[in-house]
Each structure stands twice: as structure tokens, then as C-alpha cells.
Design an enzyme around this catalytic site. Structure first.
Site, mmCIF file in Angstrom:
data_model
loop_
_atom_site.group_PDB
_atom_site.id
_atom_site.type_symbol
_atom_site.label_atom_id
_atom_site.label_comp_id
_atom_site.label_asym_id
_atom_site.label_seq_id
_atom_site.Cartn_x
_atom_site.Cartn_y
_atom_site.Cartn_z
ATOM 1 N N HIS A 19 0.850 -1.186 0.000
ATOM 2 C CA HIS A 19 0.000 0.000 0.000
ATOM 3 C C HIS A 19 0.889 1.240 0.000
ATOM 4 O O HIS A 19 2.120 1.153 -0.019
ATOM 5 C CB HIS A 19 -0.983 -0.030 1.175
ATOM 6 C CG HIS A 19 -0.332 -0.122 2.517
ATOM 7 N ND1 HIS A 19 0.316 0.941 3.092
ATOM 8 C CD2 HIS A 19 -0.200 -1.163 3.367
ATOM 9 C CE1 HIS A 19 0.808 0.566 4.264
ATOM 10 N NE2 HIS A 19 0.511 -0.711 4.450
ATOM 11 N N HIS A 22 4.005 1.573 2.314
ATOM 12 C CA HIS A 22 5.235 0.907 1.875
ATOM 13 C C HIS A 22 5.893 1.732 0.768
ATOM 14 O O HIS A 22 7.113 1.905 0.728
ATOM 15 C CB HIS A 22 4.936 -0.485 1.314
ATOM 16 C CG HIS A 22 4.234 -1.395 2.270
ATOM 17 N ND1 HIS A 22 3.034 -1.985 1.979
ATOM 18 C CD2 HIS A 22 4.554 -1.812 3.518
ATOM 19 C CE1 HIS A 22 2.647 -2.728 2.997
ATOM 20 N NE2 HIS A 22 3.559 -2.635 3.948
ATOM 21 N N CYS A 127 2.127 -10.152 20.625
ATOM 22 C CA CYS A 127 1.265 -9.647 19.546
ATOM 23 C C CYS A 127 1.755 -10.279 18.255
ATOM 24 O O CYS A 127 2.898 -10.023 17.828
ATOM 25 C CB CYS A 127 1.322 -8.126 19.434
ATOM 26 S SG CYS A 127 0.486 -7.549 17.936
ATOM 27 N N CYS A 130 2.685 -7.763 15.463
ATOM 28 C CA CYS A 130 4.020 -7.154 15.627
ATOM 29 C C CYS A 130 5.117 -8.205 15.575
ATOM 30 O O CYS A 130 6.281 -7.856 15.417
ATOM 31 C CB CYS A 130 4.187 -6.488 16.984
ATOM 32 S SG CYS A 130 3.209 -5.065 17.312
ATOM 33 N N CYS A 145 -2.911 -4.746 21.791
ATOM 34 C CA CYS A 145 -1.618 -4.224 21.343
ATOM 35 C C CYS A 145 -1.782 -2.740 21.032
ATOM 36 O O CYS A 145 -2.715 -2.353 20.329
ATOM 37 C CB CYS A 145 -1.172 -4.978 20.099
ATOM 38 S SG CYS A 145 0.088 -4.095 19.171
ATOM 39 N N HIS A 148 -1.497 -2.377 17.006
ATOM 40 C CA HIS A 148 -2.499 -2.999 16.125
ATOM 41 C C HIS A 148 -3.908 -3.027 16.696
ATOM 42 O O HIS A 148 -4.849 -3.410 16.005
ATOM 43 C CB HIS A 148 -2.046 -4.422 15.755
ATOM 44 C CG HIS A 148 -0.814 -4.413 14.912
ATOM 45 N ND1 HIS A 148 0.449 -4.488 15.449
ATOM 46 C CD2 HIS A 148 -0.657 -4.264 13.587
ATOM 47 C CE1 HIS A 148 1.327 -4.410 14.470
ATOM 48 N NE2 HIS A 148 0.692 -4.276 13.336
ATOM 49 N N LYS A 295 -3.149 5.554 10.380
ATOM 50 C CA LYS A 295 -2.010 5.076 9.610
ATOM 51 C C LYS A 295 -2.535 4.364 8.365
ATOM 52 O O LYS A 295 -3.410 3.510 8.483
ATOM 53 C CB LYS A 295 -1.213 4.105 10.478
ATOM 54 C CG LYS A 295 0.044 3.609 9.823
ATOM 55 C CD LYS A 295 0.752 2.599 10.701
ATOM 56 C CE LYS A 295 1.919 1.980 9.977
ATOM 57 N NZ LYS A 295 2.211 0.625 10.373
ATOM 58 N N LYS A 298 -3.423 -1.719 4.716
ATOM 59 C CA LYS A 298 -4.348 -2.545 3.960
ATOM 60 C C LYS A 298 -5.401 -3.136 4.878
ATOM 61 O O LYS A 298 -6.392 -3.694 4.434
ATOM 62 C CB LYS A 298 -3.591 -3.703 3.283
ATOM 63 C CG LYS A 298 -3.251 -3.403 1.841
ATOM 64 C CD LYS A 298 -4.490 -3.069 1.082
ATOM 65 C CE LYS A 298 -4.353 -3.268 -0.386
ATOM 66 N NZ LYS A 298 -5.351 -2.592 -1.178
#
Ligand code: MSP
Length: 685
Positions: A19, A22, A127, A130, A145, A148, A295, A298
Site C-alpha cells: 500500500h 510501503h 502480539c 508485531c 496491542c 495494532h 495510519k 491494507k
């Protein structure tokens, strides 16, 4: 000796498609590499994919394929993405490749032989997203987490431990003696206080799943995915001709993984016997691209906020152009800060800075060369210069130096801001010297001086932009009659000296280099990128052209036709709609009765289309003119019309009462139709 520059991106997890987040890091790495090459350095840029671990194993199970088949597929998607964004890594490493697997095992043994690995039992809150343990105090309410926002799992397992605690003092010494090891400073401060708070030994093997690199001499364990992944930067060059690039100068990471890179990674390397000068120079942490305040990701739910449109970089680059996207990513977000990503924002930047400032500069000066100087860059002799030119040169020279300094400190947003300022300065000079008035004089000397100066600044700007907009810069240079930027080792091509565009160079005027977005084109672009509730993009900045100035061909290169929303690639979960919503769109078969061009609107056609309505045929304004050089071909054609779209006012009495469906690419456009004839007004569903 040739200076060398080694830059890395994180290797991306293959648990989802690439996405825009990246793409951000990779575009930065690519631009830095191009910048350093242009300065005569030997540069190397590494990226790749991180393919082991429980998270990937679970995704493969979900997809019903083997982990290897799963990672092969997603890794290919990453690899194939980069060229579409003009990103040219020198190497692409996969952690499932033998060179990496063997390398990691070699470094594991070194660390073990140094006495830094021992076996024990670990119980903790893990997690999976992670691939890391969390402490209780880090968790969000509900044992989630913090990164996430997903539940952590309690894991108890026999594990190999790495003696991280032993490296607390050496790490603190590293940060103190080499403050450049973690940048920017705010991140360094966070890391220093984290390490000062004490380091526990780190669990570096897993025995509850198998998708990983086997621990040497202990087949029941696989190596912890971060020990595995971090070593990619080394295994990619270790034992090869590229080993001379070690250590990396810049390791780019986002803030979620700075701890792994700024604490664990140097500790692993120190343990493996690397002295300070062989440790990476700088771990450079940038912020997040945000979409709707979150953030970009995807992960469904994170992008599915109200408006933001697709985060698929390929679709964005297809519609808006890779260079325009690259420019936006580096220009918009202060490097190191978080920044809101927005598709209307890309268009706004491209219009104001690339189109109306840089492109405008070239296209307003070139016509004078054709008309008054036989198509050759005029001469500007020293004795013909006035204070205006001397001041202009001084200002541009200062900007060129500042832009270089900004690149050197990774302040790309600033570098681009100043680059655009150079073009603005030249536009002001153009306005003030008014070459269209100078052209009225018999003596062309003054006109020649002005045009030569403006064109030289276009060259300077094109070169300074080229790490970010390589293709567009080459197009600018081409029109100036120059060769593309071609880096050579030990040759600094930064435009530090004036006069790279020699007098008498034959210019090659062509299509506008940067697109000009008219409202209809822009609306279609936004729609094709799933931007639904977009705020209006910033409108055109006031024109710098005087009315007497002969405009260059102001027609923009077509990007996509307004009547032609490109069908969104099916995969965005957030883009689905209920049938009832679809049924609200009234699609009808129409028959084109007349088609005509519109003066000074070279992309628009005015059509009269029969929808079988008692009120008579409708007028539809469609941005398809460039696809139909012979407009008569359209007459009699059966088309598909969005019949219940609110009328759209194009100004000057042009109101469109509907929209045609079409498919388009940058090269072609086809109107949607049917192989058989249907009565005008037939419903399409
Ligand atoms: N596999 C690990 C990295 C191992 S490196 C030895 C990983 N992978 S990841 O796929 O999650 O990619 C994380 C990186 O992608 C971030 O560090 C950052 O470089 C980039 N980004 C992903 N989303 C991003 C944003 N929304 N904004 C900015 N960068 C983003 O972590």
C-alpha cells in the site's frame, strides 16, 4: 576513493498487498539513491520482503495454500510494484532465499559462539501482528496491542534467549558518542530513555510453529523473525562483490519499528563482532502517512474511514502518474513527521507547483525561441547582463546550495520547496522583464538574455527535481535539447555552476510536461480513485502569464478522460456498496445525434444524445475529445449514459446533463457500448 552510499528500507511483510505506506519508504530510498548517484557517489539501494513468522503462516493457512506458495505470490507483488513507481532497487532480498537463510544461520552461530545465546523458558504477552512481546503497561485497555489494537496472546515456551541486557551500556555509549546513530533527535531521546530503563534478555527462537529459519543444531526451534529479518541488510551483501557497501549509511524505518533497528539490531551486530565503524551509520525514522487520520494500511477498518480513496499506489500512479505521486510524497510530508495523505492533495500540489510553476516556466519561454531565435537557445553575453540577471544568478546559486544541503540532511520536503522556489523566482523574473514587450524591439539582445536565463533555470530545476521526478525531468531536459540525467561515478552533476544549457542548443518543444487539470478531468480522476466525499482540491493559483504573452500550447497532456472513471480494481473491501445503492444510478442506452468540438476547450466535446425522452435529446459535455480526432465518428454511436447525475456547469453556458461511461488508459479511451442495438433510453443494469 569514490564515496559510497548504502540505503535500505525495511523488508516488508508479505501478509498483505503493498500500500501507499510501503511505497512511501521505498520512494524516499529511491530518491536518495538517485540524489547520491547524481553527486557522483557509488550508491546501492536494498529492499525486499520479510517472509517468515507465525503471522505469515496463519495467513497462508487462511488462504488455503502452503506458506511458500503464499509468500511467493505476495513477494512478487512487491517486486513488480517498484518499477511502476519509478523505484529501482539494486537488490531485492527475500528472507526465504538460500543466501539469506544460510547467512542468518552463520550470524546466529557467531552470536552463540560469543556466549550471547542461552536456553530458557519464556512466558509473555505476544502480539502476532508485531511479532513481538509486549509488557502489561504498554497494552491498551482490554489487553490490546497499542499498535495494532488487537488482543495479545499469552505464550509460554522454551526459547533461546539473547543476552540483550549485556548491551545496555554499550548501546548507551553508542548513542552518546554517535548521536547520528538514531535520527531525528526526538526518536533518539525515546530510544535512550527506553534503554536507560533497563533491557531484559530477548527471546529469539520459537518452537510453537515451524515457518522460519531452523536454529542451527536445534531443529525444534526456528529463529525469531526479527533476528532473521534484521540480518537481511547484511546477508544481501555479505560475501559478495557488494560487501564494500557495508555498513549502510541510512536505514529507513517508520516509528513502529525503530526499537528493533536502534536497539536489537546494533546489539546483535556488536555481539557478532562488529566494531562501531562497521555498525550502520544512521537509523532514520520517518513518520506515518495517515489516511483519514489513521495510519494508511491494507487492514480493513483502517482505511475504511469516510473519504480517503484508494491506498493502492499502482492505481494512483496509473491515474495521476508515478512522478506526480513521488513528488507529492516527498514534498507534502515533512520527513520525520506524520502527514495526512490525500488524493486531492496530490492533484493540488501537482497543479500548483509542477504544472503552474515548473511546466509553465518552460512552456512560456520556449515559444520565443522558436519565433525569434530559429529554435536555438539564444546567447547571453556577460556584457549584456544587467543587475536583474546578476541578482537572479546569485539567488539561484544560493538556492542550489541550500537544496543540496537539505537533501544531505534528509529534509526532502524542504529541498523540494526550495526547488520550486527557484522556478518561482524565474517566473517572477519573466513577469518583470516582460519578454513579450522586449520582442517588439528590433534588437533582440535583451530578449535573448532573458529567455536564455529562464531556460537555464528550467534546466537547473529539472536536474534538482530529477531524484524525485526522474521521467518528467528527462522530458523537461529533452525539450530544452539536452540529454537525460545520466549519473557518472566521481562526477558531481548537481547544478552548482551556471550555464549547463549552452547557447545555440536546438530546443525540442513538445507537449506540456505536466498535466493541467480541468475540473472535469479532475472529477473523473477522483472518482476513479474512489474519492467520494473529497473536499474541493485547491484551485488554480493565479496565472503568471500576461495576456499579451503568447501562451504555449496550454492544452494539457490527457491523463484520463472526464467521462471515463476507470473501474476500481475490485479488491478494496471498503469500496463495496449495497445493491440498493447501485440501483440508484440510472444507466441508460443513448444514441449520439451530434458531436462538436468546443473552442479553446481542446479536451471537451459537446454531444447531443438521445435517451428516448419526451423532453428531447440531452446535451452532454464529455472530456473525450483527444480520443476522437474525427468527431463525426461518434455520430450514431450507441453509448451508456449515467442519466441521473446532477447537471454539471462547465462555465460559459456549457452545462452537461449526464456522463458517458468509458474505459481509459493513458494511451487510449473506449466508450462503453453493446454489440447489439437497443432502443434509446433502455435501462442498463
Ligand atoms: N517486516 C517488518 C520490517 C522488518 S525490517 C528488518 C515490517 N514490515 S511492514 O510491512 O509492516 O513494513 C513496515 C514499514 O513500511 C514501516 O517501517 C514503513 O517503512 C513502511 N510503512 C508501512 N505503513 C506506513 C505508513 N502508513 N506510513 C509510513 N510508512 C509506512 O515492519
Amino acid at each position: 576513493m569514490t564515496q559510497r552510499f548504502y540505503v535500505t528500507t525495511p523488508i516488508y511483510y508479505v501478509n498483505g498487498s503493498p500500500h501507499i505506506g510501503h511505497a512511501y519508504t521505498s520512494v524516499v530510498a529511491d530518491a536518495l539513491t538517485r540524489y547520491h548517484r547524481m553527486r557522483g557517489e557509488r550508491a546501492r539501494f536494498l529492499t525486499g520482503t520479510d517472509e517468515h513468522g507465525q503471522k505469515i503462516e496463519r495467513e497462508a493457512v487462511k488462504a488455503g495454500v502452503t506458506p511458500q506458495a503464499f509468500v511467493d505470490d505476495v513477494s512478487t507483488r512487491f517486486r513488480e510494484l517498484w518499477p511502476k513507481l519509478g523505484v529501482q532497487p539494486d537488490d531485492f532480498i527475500r528472507t526465504t532465499e538460500p543466501r539469506h537463510v544460510e547467512g542468518v544461520q552463520k550470524w546466529w552461530r557467531k552470536v552463540r559462539d560469543a556466549g550471547d545465546l542461552y536456553k530458557g523458558t519464556y512466558k509473555g504477552l505476544y502480539c502476532v501482528a508485531c511479532e513481538g512481546y509486549k509488557t502489561e503497561k504498554e497494552l491498551l485497555p482490554g489487553a490490546l496491542c497499542p499498535i495494532h489494537e488487537r488482543p495479545v496472546e499469552t505464550l509460554e515456551e522454551e526459547t533461546w534467549f539473547f543476552r540483550l541486557s549485556k548491551y545496555q551500556e554499550p548501546l548507551l555509549k553508542l548513542y552518546a558518542e554517535h548521536p547520528e546513530f538514531v535520527l531525528p533527535e526526538t526518536r533518539r531521546n525515546e530510544i535512550v530513555s527506553f534503554v536507560q530503563g533497563g533491557l531484559d534478555d530477548l527471546s529469539v527462537s520459537r518452537s510453537n510453529f515451524t515457518w522460519g529459519i531452523p536454529v542451527p543444531d536445534d531443529p525444534g526451534h526456528v529463529i525469531y523473525v526479527w533476528f532473521d529479518a534484521l540480518f537481511n541488510y547484511l546477508t544481501a551483501v555479505d560475501g559478495t562483490a557488494e560487501a564494500e557497501f557495508w555498513p549502510p549509511q541510512i536505514q529507513l524505518v517508520a516509528k513502529d519499528i525503530v526499537r528493533f533497528h536502534a536497539v536489537y539490531w546494533p546489539a546483535f551486530l556488536m555481539s557478532a563482532g562488529f566494531p562501531r565503524e562497521k555498525l550502520p551509520t544512521t537509523v532514520w525514522t520517518h513518520g506515518y502517512l495517515l489516511s483519514g487520520g489513521r495510519k494508511t494500511s491494507k487492514t480493513p477498518g483502517l482505511t475504511a474511514v469516510k473519504t480517503p480513496g484508494t491506498t493502492d499506489p499502482v492505481r494512483i500512479a496509473d491515474v495521476l502518474g508515478a512522478d506526480v505521486l513521488r513528488f507529492y510524497l516527498l514534498r507534502e510530508v515533512g520527513f520525520g513527521q506524520d502527514g495526512e495523505f490525500s488524493i486531492p492533495g496530490i492533484i493540488g500540489r501537482a497543479r500548483a507547483e509542477l504544472g503552474e510553476t515548473v511546466g509553465n516556466l518552460l512552456h512560456r519561454a520556449l515559444p520565443f525561441v522558436g519565433k525569434y531565435f530559429e529554435g536555438k537557445v539564444p546567447a547571453a553575453r556577460d556584457e549584456d547582463l544587467t543587475d536583474a540577471e546578476r541578482n537572479l544568478r546569485t539567488r539561484i546559486a544560493a538556492l542550489v546550495t541550500e537544496v543540496g544541503a537539505a537533501w544531505d540532511t534528509l529534509a526532502m520536503h524542504r529541498a523540494l520547496e526550495l526547488t520550486i522556489e527557484a522556478a518561482r523566482t524565474a517566473n517572477r523574473y519573466f513577469d518583470e522583464t516582460a519578454p513579450w514587450k522586449l520582442a517588439k524591439s528590433e534588437d533582440r539582445t535583451r530578449l535573448g538574455v532573458v529567455i536564455a536565463h529562464v531556460l537555464e533555470i528550467v534546466r537547473v530545476v529539472a536536474v534538482m527535481l530529477s531524484p524525485v521526478t526522474p521521467a518528467k525531468s528527462d522530458e523537461l531536459l529533452h525539450q530544452l535539447g539536452l540529454d537525460p540525467v545520466a549519473p557518472r561515478e566521481d562526477v558531481d552533476q548537481w547544478p552548482l555552476s551556471w550555464g549547463g544549457l549552452a547557447a545555440h542548443t536546438v530546443v525540442r518543444p513538445g507537449q506540456p510536461v505536466f498535466p493541467k487539470y480541468d475540473p472535469a478531468t479532475e472529477a473523473a480522476m477522483l472518482l476513479s480513485l474512489d474519492v467520494r466525499d473529497a473536499e474541493a482540491t485547491p484551485k488554480s493559483t493565479p496565472k503568471t502569464m500576461s495576456t499579451e504573452e503568447k501562451p504555449a500550447e496550454t492544452a494539457a497532456a490527457p491523463v484520463i478522460a472526464p467521462a471515463a472513471p476507470v473501474a476500481p480494481a475490485a479488491e478494496e473491501a471498503s469500496a463495496t456498496i449495497a445493491y440498493d445503492d447501485f440501483a440508484k444510478v440510472d444507466l441508460r442506452v443513448g444514441k449520439v445525434l451530434t458531436a462538436e468540438r468546443i473552442p479553446r476547450k481542446d479536451k471537451l466535446l459537446k454531444l447531443s444524445v438521445d435517451l428516448g425522452e419526451a423532453s428531447g435529446p440531452r446535451t452532454i459535455i464529455a472530456g473525450i475529445a483527444l480520443a476522437f480526432p474525427v468527431v463525426e465518428e461518434l455520430v450514431g454511436q450507441q453509448v451508456v449514459v449515467v442519466a441521473n447525475l446532477a447537471p454539471r456547469d462547465f462555465g460559459k453556458g456549457l452545462v452537461s446533463h449526464g456522463m458517458l461511461l468509458a474505459a481509459s488508459s493513458p494511451e487510449s479511451l473506449s466508450l462503453a457500448t453493446f454489440p447489439k442495438a437497443y432502443a434509446a433510453g433502455t435501462r442498463v443494469k
